[in-house]
Motif scaffolding. Structure first.
Motif, PDB file in Angstrom:
ATOM      1  N   ARG A 174       1.083  -0.788   0.032  1.00 57.67           N
ATOM      2  CA  ARG A 174      -0.202   0.014  -0.063  1.00 57.67           C
ATOM      3  C   ARG A 174       1.323   1.189   0.023  1.00 57.67           C
ATOM      4  NH1 ARG A 174      -5.177   0.383   3.590  1.00 57.67           N
ATOM      5  NH2 ARG A 174      -5.650  -2.236   3.400  1.00 57.67           N
ATOM      6  N   LEU A 175       1.605   1.390  -0.148  1.00 57.22           N
ATOM      7  CA  LEU A 175       2.764   2.264  -0.175  1.00 57.22           C
ATOM      8  C   LEU A 175       2.809   3.095   1.382  1.00 57.22           C
ATOM      9  CD1 LEU A 175       5.350   2.626  -2.181  1.00 57.22           C
ATOM     10  CD2 LEU A 175       3.833   4.324  -2.812  1.00 57.22           C
ATOM     11  N   HIS A 176       1.887   3.278   2.292  1.00 58.92           N
ATOM     12  CA  HIS A 176       2.231   4.024   3.214  1.00 58.92           C
ATOM     13  C   HIS A 176       2.135   3.811   4.381  1.00 58.92           C
ATOM     14  CE1 HIS A 176       0.349   7.730   0.734  1.00 58.92           C
ATOM     15  NE2 HIS A 176      -0.795   6.897   0.869  1.00 58.92           N
ATOM     16  N   LEU A 177       3.018   4.353   5.468  1.00 55.48           N
ATOM     17  CA  LEU A 177       3.337   3.680   6.481  1.00 55.48           C
ATOM     18  C   LEU A 177       3.015   5.012   7.318  1.00 55.48           C
ATOM     19  CD1 LEU A 177       6.977   1.798   5.793  1.00 55.48           C
ATOM     20  CD2 LEU A 177       5.056   1.441   6.891  1.00 55.48           C
ATOM     21  N   LEU A 178       3.467   5.943   7.557  1.00 56.80           N
ATOM     22  CA  LEU A 178       2.598   6.690   8.582  1.00 56.80           C
ATOM     23  C   LEU A 178       1.648   7.741   9.052  1.00 56.80           C
ATOM     24  CD1 LEU A 178       6.443   8.445   9.194  1.00 56.80           C
ATOM     25  CD2 LEU A 178       5.230   6.412  10.744  1.00 56.80           C
ATOM     26  N   ALA A 218      -5.056   0.707  -5.372  1.00 52.39           N
ATOM     27  CA  ALA A 218      -5.402  -0.537  -7.130  1.00 52.39           C
ATOM     28  C   ALA A 218      -4.277  -1.223  -6.601  1.00 52.39           C
ATOM     29  CB  ALA A 218      -6.167   0.537  -8.415  1.00 52.39           C
ATOM     30  N   GLY A 219      -3.190   0.171  -6.599  1.00 53.89           N
ATOM     31  CA  GLY A 219      -1.187  -0.550  -7.045  1.00 53.89           C
ATOM     32  C   GLY A 219      -1.792  -2.307  -6.022  1.00 53.89           C
ATOM     33  N   GLU A 220      -2.233  -1.632  -4.866  1.00 54.88           N
ATOM     34  CA  GLU A 220      -1.903  -3.088  -3.748  1.00 54.88           C
ATOM     35  C   GLU A 220      -2.943  -4.416  -4.004  1.00 54.88           C
ATOM     36  OE1 GLU A 220      -2.240  -3.323   1.506  1.00 54.88           O
ATOM     37  OE2 GLU A 220      -3.884  -2.128   0.618  1.00 54.88           O
ATOM     38  N   VAL A 221      -3.651  -3.408  -4.124  1.00 52.98           N
ATOM     39  CA  VAL A 221      -4.885  -5.021  -5.198  1.00 52.98           C
ATOM     40  C   VAL A 221      -3.690  -5.345  -6.128  1.00 52.98           C
ATOM     41  CG1 VAL A 221      -6.717  -5.839  -6.597  1.00 52.98           C
ATOM     42  CG2 VAL A 221      -6.674  -4.155  -4.528  1.00 52.98           C
ATOM     43  N   GLU A 222      -3.339  -5.010  -6.974  1.00 52.82           N
ATOM     44  CA  GLU A 222      -2.174  -5.493  -8.380  1.00 52.82           C
ATOM     45  C   GLU A 222      -1.347  -6.904  -7.573  1.00 52.82           C
ATOM     46  OE1 GLU A 222      -2.912  -1.984 -11.425  1.00 52.82           O
ATOM     47  OE2 GLU A 222      -0.913  -2.067 -10.717  1.00 52.82           O
ATOM     48  N   VAL A 223      -0.494  -6.065  -6.644  1.00 58.63           N
ATOM     49  CA  VAL A 223       0.262  -6.509  -5.862  1.00 58.63           C
ATOM     50  C   VAL A 223       0.406  -7.759  -5.229  1.00 58.63           C
ATOM     51  CG1 VAL A 223       2.742  -6.110  -4.209  1.00 58.63           C
ATOM     52  CG2 VAL A 223       2.283  -4.628  -5.429  1.00 58.63           C
ATOM     53  N   LEU A 224      -0.875  -7.908  -4.515  1.00 58.56           N
ATOM     54  CA  LEU A 224      -1.491  -8.952  -3.571  1.00 58.56           C
ATOM     55  C   LEU A 224      -1.830  -9.607  -4.553  1.00 58.56           C
ATOM     56  CD1 LEU A 224      -2.832  -7.079  -0.988  1.00 58.56           C
ATOM     57  CD2 LEU A 224      -0.886  -8.116  -1.393  1.00 58.56           C
ATOM     58  N   ARG A 225      -2.475  -9.599  -5.933  1.00 60.06           N
ATOM     59  CA  ARG A 225      -2.964 -10.714  -6.768  1.00 60.06           C
ATOM     60  C   ARG A 225      -1.850 -11.179  -7.961  1.00 60.06           C
ATOM     61  NH1 ARG A 225      -8.581  -8.164  -8.921  1.00 60.06           N
ATOM     62  NH2 ARG A 225     -10.150  -9.340  -7.093  1.00 60.06           N
ATOM     63  N   ALA A 226      -0.464 -10.519  -8.145  1.00 65.23           N
ATOM     64  CA  ALA A 226       0.344 -10.830  -8.860  1.00 65.23           C
ATOM     65  C   ALA A 226       0.675 -11.964  -8.470  1.00 65.23           C
ATOM     66  CB  ALA A 226       1.378  -9.479  -9.079  1.00 65.23           C
ATOM     67  N   ALA A 227       1.308 -12.800  -9.439  1.00 64.98           N
ATOM     68  CA  ALA A 227       1.352 -14.260  -9.300  1.00 64.98           C
ATOM     69  C   ALA A 227       3.180 -14.127  -9.063  1.00 64.98           C
ATOM     70  CB  ALA A 227       1.374 -15.408 -10.540  1.00 64.98           C
ATOM     71  N   VAL A 228       4.010 -15.363  -7.815  1.00 61.71           N
ATOM     72  CA  VAL A 228       4.959 -15.122  -8.184  1.00 61.71           C
ATOM     73  C   VAL A 228       5.753 -15.975  -9.434  1.00 61.71           C
ATOM     74  CG1 VAL A 228       7.209 -15.520  -6.762  1.00 61.71           C
ATOM     75  CG2 VAL A 228       5.328 -14.768  -5.979  1.00 61.71           C
TER      76      VAL A 228
END
Length: 284
Positions: free
Chosen positions: A168-172, A193-203
């Motif tokens: 999600r990029l945000h920390l603080l 939307a970027g977080e969704v893409e990362v979590l769905r990305a196959a390794v």
């Protein structure tokens, strides 16, 4: 009704956030369990032994593509490139609105990581590169690399994650806009939307290494949040079946502080891809 000062409110909010972050870090460690490989400060081989899905010829010239952190230009990788010994061609580049690259034309809405991944693919095609490459992503560059690998697994020979950002990029301060660059042409990131893409990305089944900064050396992160960042590095290594190397003496700017460690990791991944073998890391 009891009134509190704004200072008391801020302290209470910070304490609550610290407790939440600490609980999240503990939860992530429980989820990772014993799947992650031991962190290494001196280089050893990993135990994965899985062959890349698309083996790379031993006499190849597979390029190494460097993907920079937020707002950083391709020149930030030069100390790493200067230390490579694998003989692979290196490609670093500027995203729109950064360095020598002109900004995107308006309107310029917030975009997820997949747009950056597709732009990278177009860049490589324009250079006549149609085969697999080794990706090296720093910070948000790691997220772009993960989405790229999920979308185009046949174009990935290996990956090196360098202190990769959390999805999600945000920390603080959640909710504030996040921009790639500082000028008027900077691109806003769609972090949800970027977080969704990362979590769905196959390794992909390709050799990988995770390099992270020394814990406690991020200049802007308090302890619980710093711990959360560290646990994400452990989880990323577990997910990718990769060795996890801590770059002692480095803060988040690992390419600046420990280019030798990154270069050693890149060399190891390139050699593993060429030989269809497990990653073996040299001493440095």
């Amino acid at each position: 009704m009891t009134e509190t000062s704004s200072g008391d409110d801020a302290k209470a909010a910070l304490a609550g956030r610290a407790a939440t972050v600490s609980q999240a870090a503990q939860g992530l460690r429980r989820e990772s369990g014993e799947r992650h490989l031991p962190k290494q400060r001196t280089a050893v081989g990993d135990e994965r032994g899985a062959a890349p899905r698309w083996p790379v010829p031993a006499d190849d010239t597979t390029p190494v593509v460097f993907i920079s952190a937020v707002g950083a230009d391709g020149a930030s990788w030069q100390p790493v490139i200067d230390r490579l010994t694998c003989g692979a061609p290196a490609i670093s580049y500027d995203r729109p609105g950064i360095g020598s690259c002109p900004p995107r034309t308006g309107p310029n809405p917030a975009i997820p990581y997949s747009v950056f991944a597709d732009e990278l693919l177009a860049l490589l095609k324009a250079k006549g590169i149609d085969g697999p490459t080794v990706l090296v992503g720093h910070s948000v560059g790691s997220l772009i690399a993960r989405v790229y690998a999920g979308r185009y697994p046949d174009r990935v020979a290996g990956v090196v994650h360098v202190d990769g950002s959390i999805p999600r990029l945000h920390l603080l301060v959640a909710g504030e806009p996040f921009f790639d660059g500082d000028g008027p042409g900077a691109t806003e990131l769609d972090t949800i939307a970027g977080e969704v893409e990362v979590l769905r990305a196959a390794v992909p089944r390709a050799p990988a290494v995770v390099v992270s900064r020394e814990p406690g050396r991020h200049p802007e992160l308090p302890h619980p949040t710093d711990e959360l960042w560290t646990v994400y590095q452990e989880q990323l290594a577990a997910e990718w079946g990769a060795p996890h190397i801590i770059a002692d003496g480095s803060d988040h700017q690992v390419p600046r502080d420990r280019p030798d460690v990154i270069a050693a990791a890149v060399d190891a991944v390139v050699i593993a891809a060429r030989n269809d073998a497990a990653v073996r890391l040299r001493q440095w």
